[in-house]
Each structure stands twice: as structure tokens, then as C-alpha cells.
Motif scaffolding. Structure first.
Motif, PDB file in Angstrom:
ATOM      1  N   ALA A  64       0.582  -8.540  27.151  1.00 37.75           N
ATOM      2  CA  ALA A  64      -0.823  -8.523  27.574  1.00 37.75           C
ATOM      3  C   ALA A  64      -1.743  -8.943  26.436  1.00 37.75           C
ATOM      4  O   ALA A  64      -2.653  -9.771  26.621  1.00 37.75           O
ATOM      5  N   MET A  65      -1.521  -8.380  25.256  1.00 33.20           N
ATOM      6  CA  MET A  65      -2.391  -8.690  24.117  1.00 33.20           C
ATOM      7  C   MET A  65      -2.284 -10.153  23.721  1.00 33.20           C
ATOM      8  O   MET A  65      -3.296 -10.855  23.570  1.00 33.20           O
ATOM      9  N   ALA A  66      -1.060 -10.648  23.552  1.00 36.74           N
ATOM     10  CA  ALA A  66      -0.881 -12.021  23.084  1.00 36.74           C
ATOM     11  C   ALA A  66      -1.333 -13.033  24.130  1.00 36.74           C
ATOM     12  O   ALA A  66      -1.912 -14.072  23.793  1.00 36.74           O
ATOM     13  N   ALA A  67      -1.084 -12.755  25.406  1.00 38.42           N
ATOM     14  CA  ALA A  67      -1.531 -13.670  26.460  1.00 38.42           C
ATOM     15  C   ALA A  67      -3.057 -13.707  26.521  1.00 38.42           C
ATOM     16  O   ALA A  67      -3.662 -14.764  26.745  1.00 38.42           O
ATOM     17  N   ALA A  68      -3.696 -12.547  26.320  1.00 39.02           N
ATOM     18  CA  ALA A  68      -5.159 -12.511  26.311  1.00 39.02           C
ATOM     19  C   ALA A  68      -5.719 -13.285  25.133  1.00 39.02           C
ATOM     20  O   ALA A  68      -6.696 -14.034  25.266  1.00 39.02           O
ATOM     21  N   VAL A  69      -5.109 -13.131  23.954  1.00 42.58           N
ATOM     22  CA  VAL A  69      -5.577 -13.858  22.772  1.00 42.58           C
ATOM     23  C   VAL A  69      -5.387 -15.368  22.971  1.00 42.58           C
ATOM     24  O   VAL A  69      -6.279 -16.170  22.640  1.00 42.58           O
ATOM     25  N   ALA A  70      -4.249 -15.774  23.521  1.00 43.74           N
ATOM     26  CA  ALA A  70      -4.026 -17.201  23.786  1.00 43.74           C
ATOM     27  C   ALA A  70      -5.074 -17.736  24.755  1.00 43.74           C
ATOM     28  O   ALA A  70      -5.573 -18.863  24.595  1.00 43.74           O
ATOM     29  N   SER A  71      -5.427 -16.944  25.758  1.00 45.17           N
ATOM     30  CA  SER A  71      -6.455 -17.363  26.716  1.00 45.17           C
ATOM     31  C   SER A  71      -7.816 -17.466  26.037  1.00 45.17           C
ATOM     32  O   SER A  71      -8.576 -18.417  26.281  1.00 45.17           O
ATOM     33  N   PHE A  72      -8.111 -16.501  25.170  1.00 43.42           N
ATOM     34  CA  PHE A  72      -9.374 -16.541  24.415  1.00 43.42           C
ATOM     35  C   PHE A  72      -9.456 -17.791  23.556  1.00 43.42           C
ATOM     36  O   PHE A  72     -10.474 -18.487  23.520  1.00 43.42           O
ATOM     37  N   TYR A  73      -8.361 -18.119  22.860  1.00 37.93           N
ATOM     38  CA  TYR A  73      -8.339 -19.329  22.044  1.00 37.93           C
ATOM     39  C   TYR A  73      -8.545 -20.578  22.895  1.00 37.93           C
ATOM     40  O   TYR A  73      -9.130 -21.568  22.439  1.00 37.93           O
ATOM     41  N   ALA A  74      -8.038 -20.539  24.143  1.00 32.25           N
ATOM     42  CA  ALA A  74      -8.150 -21.703  25.029  1.00 32.25           C
ATOM     43  C   ALA A  74      -9.474 -21.731  25.793  1.00 32.25           C
ATOM     44  O   ALA A  74      -9.724 -22.664  26.568  1.00 32.25           O
ATOM     45  N   GLY A  75     -10.321 -20.737  25.585  1.00 31.76           N
ATOM     46  CA  GLY A  75     -11.599 -20.693  26.284  1.00 31.76           C
ATOM     47  C   GLY A  75     -11.480 -20.311  27.748  1.00 31.76           C
ATOM     48  O   GLY A  75     -12.360 -20.644  28.551  1.00 31.76           O
ATOM     49  N   PHE A 115      -3.651  -0.392  19.949  1.00 34.50           N
ATOM     50  CA  PHE A 115      -4.216  -1.619  19.396  1.00 34.50           C
ATOM     51  C   PHE A 115      -4.252  -2.721  20.444  1.00 34.50           C
ATOM     52  O   PHE A 115      -5.254  -3.447  20.577  1.00 34.50           O
ATOM     53  N   ASN A 116      -3.177  -2.845  21.210  1.00 32.56           N
ATOM     54  CA  ASN A 116      -3.108  -3.923  22.207  1.00 32.56           C
ATOM     55  C   ASN A 116      -4.226  -3.808  23.235  1.00 32.56           C
ATOM     56  O   ASN A 116      -4.913  -4.789  23.553  1.00 32.56           O
ATOM     57  N   ARG A 117      -4.433  -2.619  23.770  1.00 30.81           N
ATOM     58  CA  ARG A 117      -5.426  -2.505  24.841  1.00 30.81           C
ATOM     59  C   ARG A 117      -6.853  -2.625  24.308  1.00 30.81           C
ATOM     60  O   ARG A 117      -7.729  -3.176  24.983  1.00 30.81           O
ATOM     61  N   VAL A 118      -7.099  -2.130  23.094  1.00 35.58           N
ATOM     62  CA  VAL A 118      -8.430  -2.311  22.496  1.00 35.58           C
ATOM     63  C   VAL A 118      -8.709  -3.789  22.272  1.00 35.58           C
ATOM     64  O   VAL A 118      -9.826  -4.276  22.521  1.00 35.58           O
ATOM     65  N   THR A 119      -7.710  -4.525  21.818  1.00 34.24           N
ATOM     66  CA  THR A 119      -7.871  -5.962  21.584  1.00 34.24           C
ATOM     67  C   THR A 119      -8.193  -6.697  22.876  1.00 34.24           C
ATOM     68  O   THR A 119      -9.119  -7.529  22.929  1.00 34.24           O
ATOM     69  N   VAL A 120      -7.434  -6.406  23.945  1.00 37.13           N
ATOM     70  CA  VAL A 120      -7.692  -7.091  25.222  1.00 37.13           C
ATOM     71  C   VAL A 120      -9.095  -6.779  25.719  1.00 37.13           C
ATOM     72  O   VAL A 120      -9.834  -7.678  26.145  1.00 37.13           O
ATOM     73  N   ASP A 121      -9.491  -5.523  25.670  1.00 35.29           N
ATOM     74  CA  ASP A 121     -10.812  -5.143  26.176  1.00 35.29           C
ATOM     75  C   ASP A 121     -11.940  -5.772  25.363  1.00 35.29           C
ATOM     76  O   ASP A 121     -13.041  -5.966  25.884  1.00 35.29           O
ATOM     77  N   SER A 122     -11.684  -6.093  24.104  1.00 42.67           N
ATOM     78  CA  SER A 122     -12.748  -6.677  23.281  1.00 42.67           C
ATOM     79  C   SER A 122     -13.084  -8.102  23.690  1.00 42.67           C
ATOM     80  O   SER A 122     -14.156  -8.608  23.331  1.00 42.67           O
ATOM     81  N   ILE A 123     -12.187  -8.758  24.455  1.00 39.55           N
ATOM     82  CA  ILE A 123     -12.423 -10.160  24.827  1.00 39.55           C
ATOM     83  C   ILE A 123     -12.443 -10.388  26.336  1.00 39.55           C
ATOM     84  O   ILE A 123     -12.660 -11.522  26.788  1.00 39.55           O
ATOM     85  N   ALA A 124     -12.240  -9.333  27.133  1.00 34.31           N
ATOM     86  CA  ALA A 124     -12.121  -9.515  28.581  1.00 34.31           C
ATOM     87  C   ALA A 124     -13.476  -9.785  29.235  1.00 34.31           C
ATOM     88  O   ALA A 124     -14.491  -9.202  28.870  1.00 34.31           O
ATOM     89  N   THR A 125     -13.457 -10.665  30.214  1.00 36.93           N
ATOM     90  CA  THR A 125     -14.632 -10.921  31.039  1.00 36.93           C
ATOM     91  C   THR A 125     -14.728  -9.929  32.183  1.00 36.93           C
ATOM     92  O   THR A 125     -15.814  -9.456  32.530  1.00 36.93           O
ATOM     93  N   GLY A 181     -18.722  -8.057  29.180  1.00 38.53           N
ATOM     94  CA  GLY A 181     -17.730  -7.963  30.244  1.00 38.53           C
ATOM     95  C   GLY A 181     -18.225  -7.080  31.373  1.00 38.53           C
ATOM     96  O   GLY A 181     -19.068  -6.195  31.185  1.00 38.53           O
ATOM     97  N   ARG A 182     -17.703  -7.329  32.569  1.00 37.86           N
ATOM     98  CA  ARG A 182     -18.096  -6.550  33.739  1.00 37.86           C
ATOM     99  C   ARG A 182     -16.998  -5.550  34.086  1.00 37.86           C
ATOM    100  O   ARG A 182     -15.817  -5.872  34.068  1.00 37.86           O
TER     101      ARG A 182
END
Length: 386
Positions: free
Chosen positions: A96-107, A130-140, A161-162
Motif C-alpha cells: 500500500a505504501m509503495a504503490a501510493a508513493v509510486a502513484s504520487f510520483y506519477a501525479g 509508518f506505512n499508513r501515515v505515509t499513505v494518508d499524507s498524500i491521499a486524495t 484530502g476528502r
């Protein structure tokens, strides 16, 4: 694109995938990273929801750094090729964390299912917090299972984010399979036939354990506590042992061959639900069982010192007992021996939803996807404000 990699993720995301596939307005790609490849097929078959792609990122013996890197690289290639409008991830895994970061990098916007859970200790559970805090920091889009989780999100960094309180999709999955077992007598009989070794005259204690923060001394203590419980002649323990070698090595070394204690290979989700419904007590370090046990009216003893699921604790049907062997043994024995103590915890409560979380999530995704690009978005159905 819905991305998952572990068995718990699959259990909780397959109801979402099934609901997404019902909507003619949405095109869905189900992507498995293969983090728990051996255990994923059991779950996808149970829900009749196949994956569209498997990235096959697992390599024997790889650590978290290598795993994270492989998910990032593989997801980057997939995202560049398929260009999804939204990536949905679940929970707190490395996938979840790495896929979210890859998506963030890809816009590419990220939707986080089971957002907002917090233990407020980055070391426990590790690395899940750490993983869930990271995902929530970039989620729309942040799909919180409870109002407590939503309140956590409102206090944090990501104010754009909503948030939508949906309930937990794990309850959707649990109630679906439990109802199927109850109504399909053939399925129930076939499932029961896999556990003919169980003695119905004994109380069943169902155990799961795999948390990284317990590797070493923690698992030594867990095993010592289980060994003490197994000395009772009125109890039978079933422990589906996780495939992680750090778990299997100590569990088989300390517990193999003991009477009244069955170390079995990981079971399918249908089989796991069958075992849960027949268990007297659930003993676990899993987040999922903390949610599922209350819905089934089963007492849950959690072999951790902190939990990101305070609602279950507040309900009185879940209790933290840590990894001290004496505490594990005495806590189980109290529930076996004291009918009043058992009755106080063996109650069906639903702090994590009513079984319709997936529908709420997909309604919100559909609302978000159907907005005109660049326009002020209309409110999500049922959404809570910041």
C-alpha cells in the motif's frame, strides 16, 4: 486501479473490486503485487474476483528495503503504461505504501481504504504505522472505517484530502462468507471435513501471529504461553502458521508435536471464517481479527501492547495482553474457566460497520470520477467535512 499484495488486503479489497465491477461508469484494473502470492489465490477464488495482473515482486529472503524498491519500480512501470485516473490502496502494508508513493510520483491521485488508523507509535506496529501515515499524507480520498479514524485524519498534515466514514470492508467480507457457510450446507460440510482432527468436546482456541515487532523475544513468549495453555485437557489450539520464516522457525521449534496444539498451514478465507465461528476464544496480533471477532461475538485477546483499533477495546470485547507468556496463559484460562468473564466479552458488537462499506466507497469513487476536470467537486455521498 486497485492495488493489493497481501492476504488481508485482498480480503478487504475484493468486496470493493466486486462493487466497482458492477458499475458501468467505471473501468477497473485489479493489480496484485504478489507480496503474499501463496495465500492470495485462496482469497480471490473465495470471492470469485480474479486479478487482472500479478507483478510477482516477491523474492525469497528479501527485506523491507528490497521489497519496497521492487514495488516502487514495478508500479512505476504499470502506472506509466496504463495511466489510471485513480489508484486505490488498502491499509498499512508495504504494498500500500509503495504503490501510493509510486502513484504520487506519477501525479496520479490515491484513494486510501481503511484510512486514519493510528497507534501513535511508529515502532508499534512496525512498519505498519509508518506505512499508513505515509499513505494518508498524500491521499486524495480517505475512506475511514470509523469516526475515530476520521478524527485522526482531520488533525493531520493532509488538509486537502476528502474524508468519508464508510465502515470497514473486512466486515463486508466476513458477513458475506459467514452467510454463505450458513446457507450452503455442501460448502459447510466440505469445509468442516478439512478439520476432522478437531475434538468437539474441547474448547477451540484459534491463534494467529505474525507481527514483525514480535520477532525474537516476543514470539518466544507467545509460544511459551501457548504451550502452557495446551497442557489443559479441555482445550484445543489451532494455529495456522504464517509463511514468514521468522515466524515459522520459532513456532515449529517450540510448539511442534505438542498434544492439543495443531500447527497447520495457512488456510483459505472460507476455512478461516469457519474456524472463527467455532472458536471459543481468538488469540491474535492481527488487526483483522480485532474487527472480525466482535462481529461474530468472539472474545479477542490481542498479543500486542498498543492497538490502532481503540473502538474494539472500548466495546469491552477485545483486550490487549502483550507477549508475556504468563499473561497469555492466564487471560485465556480466565475466559475458559469464568463464565461471567466470558459472557462479558462474548457479545456481538459492530464498531466497524454494517457490511456495506464497499458500496459507500464505490459511490464516493463514482462521484469523484464523474466530476468535470478542474471543476469544484460536488460533495461525496455521505462525506464528512474537515
Amino acid at each position: 486501479m486497485v492495488v493489493f499484495g497481501t492476504r488481508p488486503e485482498a480480503i478487504k479489497m475484493l468486496p470493493v473490486i466486486a462493487e466497482l465491477r458492477k458499475r458501468p461508469t467505471l473501468a477497473v484494473i485489479a493489480c496484485s503485487t504478489g507480496q503474499h502470492r501463496e495465500m492470495l489465490q485462496q482469497v480471490t477464488e473465495a470471492f470469485a474476483q480474479p486479478c487482472d495482473m500479478d507483478l510477482g515482486i516477491m523474492v525469497s529472503g528479501q527485506g523491507l528495503t528490497a521489497l519496497t524498491s521492487r514495488v516502487l519500480l514495478a508500479m512505476s512501470e504499470v502506472l506509466e503504461r496504463d495511466l489510471p485516473d485513480l489508484v486505490l490502496v488498502h491499509g498499512d502494508t508495504t504494498t500500500a505504501m509503495a504503490a501510493a508513493v509510486a502513484s504520487f510520483y506519477a501525479g496520479i491521485p490515491v484513494g486510501h481504504v481503511e484510512a486514519g488508523l493510528r497507534s501513535f507509535d511508529l515502532q508499534r506496529p512496525w512498519p505498519e504505522e509508518f506505512n499508513r501515515v505515509t499513505v494518508d499524507s498524500i491521499a486524495t480520498l480517505m475512506f475511514a472505517p470509523t469516526e475515530t479514524a476520521a478524527a485522526n485524519l482531520r488533525r493531520e498534515y493532509n488538509q486537502s484530502g476528502r474524508i468519508l466514514v464508510t465502515g470497514n470492508t473486512g466486515i463486508d467480507a466476513l458477513l458475506t462468507i459467514a452467510a454463505r457457510l450458513e446457507s450452503d450446507k455442501k460448502l459447510e460440510a466440505v469445509t468442516a471435513g478439512q478439520f476432522r482432527f478437531l475434538d468437539p468436546s474441547r474448547r477451540l482456541v484459534l491463534v494467529t501471529g505474525h507481527r514483525r515487532e514480535s520477532f525474537g523475544a516476543g514470539f518466544e513468549g507467545i509460544c511459551e504461553g501457548l504451550a502452557e495453555i495446551a497442557e489443559r485437557d479441555d482445550v484445543e489450539i489451532v494455529y495456522p502458521v504464517h509463511l514468514n520464516p521468522n515466524v515459522r522457525a520459532v513456532v515449529h521449534r517450540k510448539l511442534a508435536g505438542r498434544p492439543n496444539l495443531h500447527l497447520i498451514e495457512p488456510v483459505g478465507y472460507v476455512e478461516m471464517v469457519w474456524l472463527m465461528t467455532r472458536a471459543t476464544v481468538l488469540v491474535t496480533d492481527s488487526g483483522g481479527l480485532q474487527e472480525e471477532g466482535p462481529a461474530l461475538g468472539k472474545p479477542v485477546l490481542v498479543m500486542r501492547d498498543v492497538t490502532e483499533r481503540p473502538e474494539a477495546l472500548a466495546s469491552g470485547v477485545v483486550k490487549l495482553i502483550g507477549t508475556d507468556p504468563r499473561k497469555i496463559s492466564s487471560s485465556v484460562s480466565q475466559l475458559i474457566d469464568d463464565p461471567v468473564a466470558y459472557a462479558s466479552m462474548a457479545r456481538r458488537v459492530f464498531p466497524y460497520g454494517d457490511g456495506h462499506a464497499a458500496q459507500r466507497i464505490v459511490d464516493a469513487v463514482e462521484d469523484w470520477m464523474c466530476c468535470d476536470a478542474g471543476a469544484d467537486p460536488k460533495p461525496l455521498r455521505g462525506a464528512t467535512s474537515k
